[in-house]
Scaffold this motif. Structure first.
Motif, mmCIF file in Angstrom:
data_model
loop_
_atom_site.group_PDB
_atom_site.id
_atom_site.type_symbol
_atom_site.label_atom_id
_atom_site.label_comp_id
_atom_site.label_asym_id
_atom_site.label_seq_id
_atom_site.Cartn_x
_atom_site.Cartn_y
_atom_site.Cartn_z
ATOM 1 N N ILE A 1 0.851 -1.184 0.000
ATOM 2 C CA ILE A 1 0.000 0.000 0.000
ATOM 3 C C ILE A 1 0.891 1.240 0.000
ATOM 4 C CG2 ILE A 1 -1.757 1.271 1.284
ATOM 5 C CD1 ILE A 1 -2.682 -1.437 2.380
ATOM 6 N N TYR A 2 0.521 2.218 -0.834
ATOM 7 C CA TYR A 2 1.282 3.460 -0.970
ATOM 8 C C TYR A 2 1.277 4.224 0.352
ATOM 9 C CZ TYR A 2 2.530 8.101 -2.730
ATOM 10 O OH TYR A 2 3.112 9.315 -2.922
ATOM 11 N N THR A 3 2.460 4.650 0.812
ATOM 12 C CA THR A 3 2.595 5.321 2.102
ATOM 13 C C THR A 3 2.460 6.843 2.012
ATOM 14 O OG1 THR A 3 4.994 5.507 1.872
ATOM 15 C CG2 THR A 3 4.135 3.524 2.944
ATOM 16 N N GLY A 4 2.417 7.394 0.831
ATOM 17 C CA GLY A 4 2.339 8.846 0.669
ATOM 18 C C GLY A 4 3.700 9.487 0.485
ATOM 19 N N GLN A 5 4.769 8.711 0.558
ATOM 20 C CA GLN A 5 6.115 9.219 0.350
ATOM 21 C C GLN A 5 6.587 8.796 -1.038
ATOM 22 O OE1 GLN A 5 8.230 7.351 3.523
ATOM 23 N NE2 GLN A 5 7.682 8.928 5.004
ATOM 24 N N PHE A 6 7.551 9.541 -1.574
ATOM 25 C CA PHE A 6 8.108 9.209 -2.878
ATOM 26 C C PHE A 6 9.542 9.685 -2.959
ATOM 27 C CE2 PHE A 6 5.906 13.237 -3.239
ATOM 28 C CZ PHE A 6 6.857 14.049 -3.834
ATOM 29 N N THR A 7 10.271 9.134 -3.921
ATOM 30 C CA THR A 7 11.639 9.537 -4.220
ATOM 31 C C THR A 7 11.659 10.062 -5.645
ATOM 32 O OG1 THR A 7 12.520 7.846 -2.744
ATOM 33 C CG2 THR A 7 14.024 8.754 -4.379
ATOM 34 N N THR A 8 12.319 11.190 -5.853
ATOM 35 C CA THR A 8 12.359 11.836 -7.161
ATOM 36 C C THR A 8 13.693 11.551 -7.844
ATOM 37 O OG1 THR A 8 10.949 13.593 -6.330
ATOM 38 C CG2 THR A 8 12.152 14.036 -8.356
ATOM 39 N N PHE A 9 13.617 11.136 -9.111
ATOM 40 C CA PHE A 9 14.793 10.924 -9.943
ATOM 41 C C PHE A 9 14.644 11.784 -11.196
ATOM 42 C CE2 PHE A 9 14.311 6.794 -7.769
ATOM 43 C CZ PHE A 9 15.510 6.765 -7.079
ATOM 44 N N ALA A 10 15.731 12.422 -11.604
ATOM 45 C CA ALA A 10 15.750 13.221 -12.832
ATOM 46 C C ALA A 10 16.727 12.568 -13.804
ATOM 47 C CB ALA A 10 16.178 14.650 -12.537
ATOM 48 N N LEU A 11 16.291 12.360 -15.034
ATOM 49 C CA LEU A 11 17.137 11.753 -16.070
ATOM 50 C C LEU A 11 17.276 12.729 -17.228
ATOM 51 C CD1 LEU A 11 15.626 8.171 -16.062
ATOM 52 C CD2 LEU A 11 17.737 8.922 -14.997
ATOM 53 N N CYS A 12 18.508 12.969 -17.652
ATOM 54 C CA CYS A 12 18.759 13.909 -18.746
ATOM 55 C C CYS A 12 18.465 13.252 -20.091
ATOM 56 C CB CYS A 12 20.186 14.437 -18.678
ATOM 57 S SG CYS A 12 21.454 13.194 -18.899
ATOM 58 N N GLY A 13 18.347 14.080 -21.108
ATOM 59 C CA GLY A 13 18.069 13.586 -22.448
ATOM 60 C C GLY A 13 19.181 12.721 -23.003
ATOM 61 N N PHE A 14 20.426 12.970 -22.595
ATOM 62 C CA PHE A 14 21.554 12.170 -23.065
ATOM 63 C C PHE A 14 21.399 10.714 -22.647
ATOM 64 C CE2 PHE A 14 25.712 10.302 -22.055
ATOM 65 C CZ PHE A 14 26.263 10.284 -23.317
ATOM 66 N N VAL A 15 21.050 10.482 -21.404
ATOM 67 C CA VAL A 15 20.869 9.114 -20.902
ATOM 68 C C VAL A 15 19.713 8.437 -21.624
ATOM 69 C CG1 VAL A 15 20.251 7.768 -18.858
ATOM 70 C CG2 VAL A 15 21.858 9.641 -18.655
ATOM 71 N N ARG A 16 18.649 9.187 -21.843
ATOM 72 C CA ARG A 16 17.485 8.614 -22.524
ATOM 73 C C ARG A 16 17.797 8.290 -23.982
ATOM 74 N NH1 ARG A 16 12.516 11.725 -22.381
ATOM 75 N NH2 ARG A 16 11.560 9.700 -22.693
ATOM 76 N N SER A 17 18.567 9.136 -24.657
ATOM 77 C CA SER A 17 18.872 8.890 -26.067
ATOM 78 C C SER A 17 19.823 7.715 -26.246
ATOM 79 C CB SER A 17 19.452 10.148 -26.715
ATOM 80 O OG SER A 17 20.733 10.423 -26.185
#
Length: 81
Positions: A44-60
């Motif tokens: 069950i979702y606790t209401g907390q989250f972790t944010t990750f940012a990925l640049c376009g270079f990694v995605r490409s």
């Protein structure tokens, strides 16, 4: 830059890629920011989250999937302690 009250007054604060630590510029329109929710032992979702940012270079390069998996495994080990 901060004012006397300690509030951030910069117009633009660049983010950093979680996988490569590169700066994500304002012109990087391929970058994404993903929030991964935390679950309890019952799934069950606790209401907390972790944010990750990925640049376009990694995605490409096609490394976003493996990079996100590596980052989450590392973060999950930190949360268990």
């Amino acid at each position: 830059m901060q004012n006397e009250e300690g509030q951030n007054v910069d117009l633009y604060i660049p983010r950093k890629c979680s996988a490569t630590n590169r700066l994500i510029t304002a012109k990087d329109h391929a970058s994404v920011q993903i929030n991964v929710g935390h679950l309890d032992e019952n799934g069950i979702y606790t209401g907390q989250f972790t944010t990750f940012a990925l640049c376009g270079f990694v995605r490409s390069q096609g490394d976003a999937d493996s990079g996100l998996d590596r980052l989450w495994q590392k973060k999950k080990a930190e949360l268990r302690q």
